[in-house]
Design an enzyme around this catalytic site. Structure first.
Site, short mmCIF file in Angstrom:
data_model
loop_
_atom_site.label_atom_id
_atom_site.label_comp_id
_atom_site.label_asym_id
_atom_site.label_seq_id
_atom_site.Cartn_x
_atom_site.Cartn_y
_atom_site.Cartn_z
N HIS A 257 -5.14 2.98 -13.51
CA HIS A 257 -6.07 2.06 -12.65
C HIS A 257 -7.54 2.16 -12.55
CE1 HIS A 257 -2.19 0.88 -10.86
NE2 HIS A 257 -2.88 -0.39 -10.53
N HIS B 61 -9.16 -7.39 -3.12
CA HIS B 61 -8.65 -8.46 -3.69
C HIS B 61 -9.63 -9.68 -3.42
CE1 HIS B 61 -4.90 -7.32 -5.28
NE2 HIS B 61 -4.74 -6.55 -4.26
N ASP C 36 -0.33 3.13 -4.01
CA ASP C 36 0.02 1.76 -4.26
C ASP C 36 1.36 1.79 -4.93
OD1 ASP C 36 -0.01 -1.01 -4.46
OD2 ASP C 36 -1.76 -1.12 -6.01
N GLU D 210 -1.84 -6.23 3.33
CA GLU D 210 -2.52 -6.18 2.25
C GLU D 210 -2.72 -7.90 1.61
OE1 GLU D 210 -3.07 -4.66 -2.57
OE2 GLU D 210 -1.24 -4.56 -1.53
N HIS E 262 -7.94 -0.05 -2.69
CA HIS E 262 -7.75 0.31 -4.04
C HIS E 262 -9.10 0.03 -4.88
CE1 HIS E 262 -6.52 -3.68 -4.73
NE2 HIS E 262 -5.23 -3.57 -4.61
N ASN F 190 -10.25 -2.01 -8.20
CA ASN F 190 -9.31 -2.86 -8.85
C ASN F 190 -9.13 -4.18 -7.95
OD1 ASN F 190 -7.61 0.31 -9.21
ND2 ASN F 190 -8.08 -1.11 -10.88
N LEU G 163 -1.67 -4.68 -14.51
CA LEU G 163 -1.41 -3.66 -14.01
C LEU G 163 -0.75 -4.31 -12.48
CD1 LEU G 163 -3.81 -0.88 -14.29
CD2 LEU G 163 -1.61 -0.71 -15.00
N ALA G 164 0.35 -3.76 -11.93
CA ALA G 164 1.31 -4.12 -10.89
C ALA G 164 1.54 -3.14 -10.05
CB ALA G 164 2.35 -5.19 -11.34
#
Length: 369
Positions: free
Chosen positions: A241, A186, A262, A123, A207, A210, A295-296
């Site tokens: 999410h 990302h 995740d 990732e 995801h 997000n 959020l993590a």
């Protein structure tokens, strides 16, 4: 050698539901109808769940290296996950390499009482510094040589990158030639940059919604490219999410949208503080966040993902495909994610409330307690 076993119940096959008996050893041998009607306590037999985005569970994180993956796979199998991808965080290459060596050792000597590791989801670190999410600010531009070094340590099945960074889009065909599924995520990229990456061979989205530019109708981003063009994308259906309405939007737009957890070290654990790569995260009331409140990752499990998809409005057969069949198809695994003769005997037995009652990995029943 796995002895032959059999289960009775309502069985989900590629042709639809059948009531009867499924016989299996390491692989499925037969599925036979018995003509009986189901009662309120009828068992439901589904393909084992396949999770393509797992960072941790049971208090440990894959970036810790060594054999922590054994702990993680033993934790996730309790929730019906029979196969998964070990997922890395953005970090220095030496730290990622250490995590991959640990994963490779577990892949080479799989635990028969755990989910099987199918390979790596890389990732990070080839992501945008402007869309880090819960990743640390250690991003770098990918090169073919750096990916090859890591790929030699453990098989990279999925790689997330931001297509707008440097020469990433130009690199995609070479990554695909290595057998790697390239996903966009990302990313601060535009719709046009996302579309160019898809045309270059990218095949998924990390995801969805997000950590990426969105669906502004004047200035669409990576999520818009997914909704307009994607065949596959992963989504975290923890109902934190992504809003249920946005999940329904994605379900209408992306034919083979599939669920991932995740999952972090907080999965299966009480509220408290846990590791996520080099960072600390806090679990509270089922939600995992950085100290900033962002959020993590999650504490989601695949059985809960299935129930949430049903709650959003999918019928059970459709929801089951999105936690098993579609992830298998995305990786090109024709003998997983489906219940038919010749397929691996990876099975999940649910009760009427869709709670996990039994799990079989390669025909072997796993102790869940």
């Amino acid at each position: 050698m796995t002895e032959s076993s059999a289960l009775q119940g309502r069985i989900l096959t590629p042709a639809g539901w059948r009531r009867g008996r499924i016989g299996f050893g390491a692989r499925i041998e037969s599925i036979e109808d018995d003509g009986a009607g189901g009662g309120a306590d009828e068992r439901i037999v589904l393909p084992g769940f396949i999770d393509l985005h797992v960072h941790g569970a049971a208090g440990v994180d894959l970036m810790q290296g060594f054999d922590v993956a054994r702990t993680i796979t033993r934790a996730h199998v309790r929730y019906g996950t029979t196969a998964l991808l070990g997922t890395t965080m953005t970090a220095a290459e030496d730290d990622i390499a250490a995590a991959l060596r640990g994963l490779a050792a577990v892949i080479a000597a799989p635990d028969p009482d755990a989910a099987q590791i199918l390979g790596v989801h890389l990732e990070g670190p080839f992501i945008s510094p402007h869309r880090l999410g819960a990743q640390p600010p250690l991003t770098v531009e990918a090169t073919l040589e750096s990916v090859q070094r890591l790929h030699a340590l453990a098989p990279i099945r999925v790689l997330t990158l931001a297509p707008e960074i440097g020469r990433h889009t130009e690199l995609i065909p070479a990554l695909c030639a290595l057998g790697i599924r390239v996903q966009l995520g990302h990313s601060a990229g535009t719709y046009e940059e996302g579309l160019a990456a898809l045309r270059a061979g990218a095949s998924g989205f990390t995801h969805l919604f997000n950590g990426m530019t969105g669906v502004d109708h004047y200035k669409p981003g990576i999520a818009a490219a997914a909704l307009a063009h994607a065949e596959y994308a992963e989504l975290i259906p923890d109902l934190q999410h992504v809003h249920p309405g946005a999940i329904r939007l994605a379900l209408r737009a992306i034919p083979r949208l599939y669920a991932v957890t995740d999952a972090t070290a907080a999965t299966g654990m009480p509220d408290g503080e846990y590791a996520l790569g080099s960072q600390r995260v806090h679990k509270c009331l089922g939600c995992v966040r950085l100290a900033s409140g962002s959020l993590a990752g999650s504490a989601l499990t695949m059985d809960q993902a299935l129930r949430n998809l049903v709650e959003v409005g999918l019928d059970l057969a459709d929801a089951a495909q999105r936690v098993s069949t579609f992830p298998a198809d995305y990786l090109g695994l024709s003998d997983r994610g489906r219940l038919e003769p010749g397929a691996r005997a990876d099975l999940v037995v649910l009760d009427a409330q869709l709670r996990v009652a039994e799990v079989y990995v390669g025909g072997r029943r796993v102790e869940l307690s």
